[in-house]
Design an enzyme around this catalytic site. Structure first.
Site, PDB file in Angstrom:
ATOM      1  N   ASP A  54       0.873  -1.166   0.000  1.00 55.06           N
ATOM      2  CA  ASP A  54       0.000   0.000   0.000  1.00 55.06           C
ATOM      3  C   ASP A  54       0.914   1.220   0.000  1.00 55.06           C
ATOM      4  O   ASP A  54       1.665   1.444   0.941  1.00 55.06           O
ATOM      5  CB  ASP A  54      -0.896  -0.024   1.247  1.00 55.06           C
ATOM      6  CG  ASP A  54      -1.838   1.162   1.289  1.00 55.06           C
ATOM      7  OD1 ASP A  54      -2.589   1.341   0.315  1.00 55.06           O
ATOM      8  OD2 ASP A  54      -1.821   1.913   2.279  1.00 55.06           O
ATOM      9  N   GLU A 138      -1.048  -1.332  -5.957  1.00 48.33           N
ATOM     10  CA  GLU A 138      -2.247  -0.616  -6.317  1.00 48.33           C
ATOM     11  C   GLU A 138      -1.993   0.092  -7.645  1.00 48.33           C
ATOM     12  O   GLU A 138      -0.948   0.704  -7.830  1.00 48.33           O
ATOM     13  CB  GLU A 138      -2.505   0.433  -5.236  1.00 48.33           C
ATOM     14  CG  GLU A 138      -3.920   0.550  -4.820  1.00 48.33           C
ATOM     15  CD  GLU A 138      -4.044   1.570  -3.705  1.00 48.33           C
ATOM     16  OE1 GLU A 138      -5.085   2.184  -3.615  1.00 48.33           O
ATOM     17  OE2 GLU A 138      -3.068   1.748  -2.951  1.00 48.33           O
ATOM     18  N   CYS A 191     -12.658  -4.815   6.134  1.00 44.24           N
ATOM     19  CA  CYS A 191     -11.903  -5.539   7.159  1.00 44.24           C
ATOM     20  C   CYS A 191     -11.329  -6.807   6.542  1.00 44.24           C
ATOM     21  O   CYS A 191     -12.055  -7.587   5.933  1.00 44.24           O
ATOM     22  CB  CYS A 191     -12.831  -5.888   8.329  1.00 44.24           C
ATOM     23  SG  CYS A 191     -12.085  -7.040   9.505  1.00 44.24           S
ATOM     24  N   CYS A 194     -12.903 -10.279   8.289  1.00 45.60           N
ATOM     25  CA  CYS A 194     -14.264 -10.783   8.043  1.00 45.60           C
ATOM     26  C   CYS A 194     -14.899 -10.209   6.775  1.00 45.60           C
ATOM     27  O   CYS A 194     -16.008 -10.573   6.419  1.00 45.60           O
ATOM     28  CB  CYS A 194     -15.151 -10.472   9.243  1.00 45.60           C
ATOM     29  SG  CYS A 194     -15.561  -8.712   9.364  1.00 45.60           S
ATOM     30  N   CYS A 210     -13.187  -3.175  13.852  1.00 41.84           N
ATOM     31  CA  CYS A 210     -14.211  -3.660  12.929  1.00 41.84           C
ATOM     32  C   CYS A 210     -15.552  -3.801  13.668  1.00 41.84           C
ATOM     33  O   CYS A 210     -15.618  -4.459  14.709  1.00 41.84           O
ATOM     34  CB  CYS A 210     -13.792  -4.990  12.332  1.00 41.84           C
ATOM     35  SG  CYS A 210     -15.085  -5.731  11.331  1.00 41.84           S
ATOM     36  N   CYS A 213     -16.454  -7.968  13.481  1.00 44.24           N
ATOM     37  CA  CYS A 213     -15.677  -9.015  14.153  1.00 44.24           C
ATOM     38  C   CYS A 213     -14.830  -8.481  15.306  1.00 44.24           C
ATOM     39  O   CYS A 213     -14.215  -9.253  16.039  1.00 44.24           O
ATOM     40  CB  CYS A 213     -14.799  -9.765  13.153  1.00 44.24           C
ATOM     41  SG  CYS A 213     -13.401  -8.819  12.552  1.00 44.24           S
ATOM     42  N   ASP A 220      -3.378   1.142   7.271  1.00 37.87           N
ATOM     43  CA  ASP A 220      -2.509   0.875   6.121  1.00 37.87           C
ATOM     44  C   ASP A 220      -2.160  -0.604   5.972  1.00 37.87           C
ATOM     45  O   ASP A 220      -2.072  -1.123   4.866  1.00 37.87           O
ATOM     46  CB  ASP A 220      -1.228   1.715   6.229  1.00 37.87           C
ATOM     47  CG  ASP A 220      -1.539   3.206   6.305  1.00 37.87           C
ATOM     48  OD1 ASP A 220      -2.393   3.655   5.534  1.00 37.87           O
ATOM     49  OD2 ASP A 220      -0.950   3.895   7.157  1.00 37.87           O
TER      50      ASP A 220
HETATM   51 ZN   LIG Z   1     -14.014  -7.615  10.669  1.00 34.03          ZN
END
Ligand SMILES: [Zn+2]
Length: 242
Positions: A54, A138, A191, A194, A210, A213, A220
């Site tokens: 990233d 990216e 995330c 999950c 998150c 989860c 990053d």
């Molecule tokens: Zn999550």
């Protein structure tokens, strides 16, 4: 013959260039026969030999293993110095000997910055290509980004595009692969544990929990992991990878 670092190549031509800083450069065009390596089945490369990057402004890049590589400090110091010299130049009489002297000094500093940057980018790209089979990046729209007037941003953009070029040709030399992941792919908000999309995430949130989860995410690192995951998906769907 050109012989250095284990390279044995036949010199075909030499070009001498003069730089306005007063320095001369010689570039050599060399020829070397290389053995073509066997075709690799990229879809079966193990996950631990694949890395996602990233590229950012807080750091130069963050990888999917959680490593953060800082932006080099020299750039900031040199840019302050450059701005000062350019202000001084405005007060000198155009064409005077002091003006010319200062002009040369500025050209030298420009060259210094460019060389430092190249050195940094070469070392980082070499390390990445040595340590990984596949590198996921990216696909930033660098041309669009350069229009941004903020200096820090435009400097970063130039470095990123050079970095991508350096990684790509070094990877090609070493029979390794670069996969570009679509820049519209929501790499920050999703995330990695999950796959829940955190729509409340704002640009200033460096860490977030998150909502589904409960994982504490470093913005990053999570983005780099998502880039890797998306890259693997592309890699294992061969029709999607150029
Ligand atoms: Zn999550």
């Amino acid at each position: 013959m050109f012989q250095e670092n284990g390279i044995n190549a036949k010199i075909k031509s030499a070009t001498v260039k003069y730089h306005s800083s007063g320095q001369y450069y010689v570039s050599l065009k060399c020829e070397k026969n290389v053995q073509l390596e066997e075709e690799i089945d990229w879809s079966s490369v193990p996950d631990d030999q694949i890395i996602g990057l990233d590229l950012g402004l807080t750091h130069f890049y963050i990888d999917s293993n959680g490593k953060k590589v800082e932006n080099p400090n020299y750039l900031k110091e040199s840019l302050i110095k450059l701005a000062k010299l350019q202000r001084q130049l405005k007060n000198k009489k155009i064409g005077s000997s002091n003006y010319k002297k200062l002009q040369k000094k500025i050209a030298k500093l420009h060259l210094h910055i460019a060389n430092k940057r190249k050195d940094f980018l070469h070392k980082e790209s070499r390390k990445l290509v040595n340590e990984n089979q596949v590198i996921m990046l990216e696909d930033l729209n660098v041309k669009g980004l350069i229009k941004n007037k903020k200096l820090a941003r435009s400097i970063a953009d130039v470095s990123w595009s050079m970095f991508k070029t350096y990684i790509s040709y070094k990877a090609a030399w070493d029979n390794k692969k670069v996969v570009l992941v679509d820049r519209f792919f929501a790499s920050s908000k999703q995330c990695n544990e999950c796959h829940e999309k955190n729509t409340l995430l704002s640009l200033s949130d460096r860490f977030w929990v998150c909502p589904k989860c409960g994982t504490l995410q470093d913005r990053d690192i999570n983005a780099a992991k998502n880039i890797k995951e998306e890259g693997i998906r592309l890699l294992r769907t061969p029709s999607l990878v150029a």
